[in-house]
Motif scaffolding. Structure first.
Motif, short mmCIF file in Angstrom:
data_model
loop_
_atom_site.label_atom_id
_atom_site.label_comp_id
_atom_site.label_asym_id
_atom_site.label_seq_id
_atom_site.Cartn_x
_atom_site.Cartn_y
_atom_site.Cartn_z
N ARG A 77 0.75 -1.09 -0.21
CA ARG A 77 -0.04 0.16 -0.04
C ARG A 77 1.14 1.34 -0.08
O ARG A 77 0.15 2.27 0.01
CB ARG A 77 -0.86 -0.08 1.23
N GLU A 78 2.07 1.06 0.11
CA GLU A 78 2.87 2.45 -0.29
C GLU A 78 2.64 3.18 -1.53
O GLU A 78 2.45 2.67 -2.43
CB GLU A 78 4.52 2.00 -0.26
N SER A 79 2.35 4.43 -0.89
CA SER A 79 1.76 5.40 -2.26
C SER A 79 2.53 6.69 -2.31
O SER A 79 3.47 6.76 -1.58
CB SER A 79 0.16 5.93 -1.87
N PHE A 96 -0.37 6.10 2.05
CA PHE A 96 -0.72 4.84 1.90
C PHE A 96 -2.03 4.78 1.17
O PHE A 96 -3.03 5.57 1.76
CB PHE A 96 -0.67 3.90 3.22
N ASP A 97 -2.23 3.82 0.36
CA ASP A 97 -3.66 3.49 -0.27
C ASP A 97 -3.68 2.20 -0.80
O ASP A 97 -2.93 1.51 -1.15
CB ASP A 97 -3.78 4.71 -1.38
N ASN A 145 -0.83 2.79 -5.37
CA ASN A 145 0.19 2.22 -4.91
C ASN A 145 1.06 1.51 -5.39
O ASN A 145 1.13 1.41 -6.70
CB ASN A 145 -0.12 1.47 -3.56
N ASP A 176 -3.08 -7.74 -1.31
CA ASP A 176 -3.25 -6.73 -0.33
C ASP A 176 -3.54 -7.37 1.21
O ASP A 176 -4.48 -7.60 1.60
CB ASP A 176 -4.63 -5.95 -0.69
N ARG A 221 8.53 1.77 -2.36
CA ARG A 221 8.57 3.22 -2.35
C ARG A 221 9.39 3.79 -1.27
O ARG A 221 9.12 3.33 -0.05
CB ARG A 221 6.92 3.63 -2.42
#
Length: 305
Positions: free
Chosen positions: A105-107, A122-123, A127, A152, A191
């Motif tokens: 989920r790193e965004s 985070f999303d 992501n 996820d 990320r």
């Protein structure tokens, strides 16, 4: 025989010949003379009926049949597009590359409306799995067989604990390697959390997200992992000097220490861009990374690009 009788017989013969000609000539004219303009609907129907009669009566005429569209298609020229439609798809090659994401989920803040805190970048949809998908697609275009796992974990793991992320992704990686024994290269795409000034390089007036490699020193094959990272880094920096910031070695005192790299001989953990990079800047870097991976692949298999 009197002249009157001769005249009557002659007149009868003449009338018989004339009547016979009336029955034959119209059909011949309708069927053979060129059409001018559009015939009235009724005339067209009559003409068609006359054609059917002649076809049936003539022993030299081939029986009229309705056109067969399937037969016409078989006899017509087949275009490349038509070939793709009728040919059966070939069985795809076994996957050689696996892309997965421990911190899925790193965004990035520029892609998330209303968020300015790096700790909130985070999303569940926007992501790093998008980077993995882009890398997968670009390698496939080059002819490489690739699969991506975009699990996820926060939504699938009961009582999800971020600190156990590598344990979760290890289970995923083990499953994929067991299922696809043909896999040779493994990439864990992340990320970084640094600001844009530390994660961006300008090349030919275009911004690229920088990247770096992480090697777990607690792995028995860490030297091989480092060597693989060095080869990738050299290829990347040949294309854009400085796009790779380096290879960072970590043991359990400064990080996870393992990073699942003991499961695959050719494995790389890659941190791409930072929390303030735009998605487009990351995609540009993915293109360079895809080129580097493709080149190394051909070197390892003694084949030409």
């Amino acid at each position: 025989m009197t002249r009157t009788k001769l005249r009557v017989i002659g007149l009868s013969v003449f009338l018989s010949s004339f009547l016979i000609s009336l029955k034959v000539i119209p059909a011949y004219i309708e069927l053979n003379e060129p059409k001018v303009g559009t015939l009235p609907e009724k005339s067209q129907v009559l003409m068609v009926k006359e054609e059917k009669i002649i076809i049936q009566k003539s022993s030299k005429t081939i029986k009229a049949e309705k056109p067969n569209p399937i037969a016409s298609l078989k006899n017509s020229a087949v275009t490349p597009t038509a070939k793709r439609m009728v040919q059966k798809p070939k069985q795809s090659e076994q996957p050689r590359v696996l892309i997965y994401h421990t911190h899925n989920r790193e965004s990035w803040l520029p892609e998330l409306q209303g968020k300015t805190d790096p700790n909130e970048a985070f999303d569940s949809k926007i992501n790093v799995t998008l980077l993995g998908k882009d890398l997968s697609n670009k390698l496939k275009v080059k002819g490489m067989s690739v699969i991506q796992s975009a699990e996820d974990y926060p939504s699938k793991i009961n009582k999800f604990d971020y600190a156990k992320s590598y344990a979760y992704s290890k289970a995923t990686l083990s499953k994929e390697l067991f299922k696809h024994k043909s896999i040779e290269y493994v990439f864990d795409i992340h990320r970084d959390s640094e600001s844009k000034s530390k994660t961006t390089i300008l090349y030919n007036n275009v911004n690229y997200a920088q990247l770096y490699f992480v090697v777990g020193r607690d792995n028995p094959n860490w030297k091989q992992i480092k060597k693989f990272a060095a080869r990738l880094q050299n290829k990347l920096n040949e294309k854009i000097p400085g796009i790779s910031k380096g290879i960072y070695q970590k043991d359990h005192s400064s990080g996870n220490g393992q990073y699942n790299q003991s499961l695959a001989e050719y494995s790389a953990l890659i941190e791409i861009g930072g929390v303030e990079n735009a998605l487009e800047e990351n995609y540009r870097t993915i293109s360079i990374l895809a080129d580097a991976i493709h080149e190394i692949w051909h070197e390892d298999h003694n084949s030409a690009i």
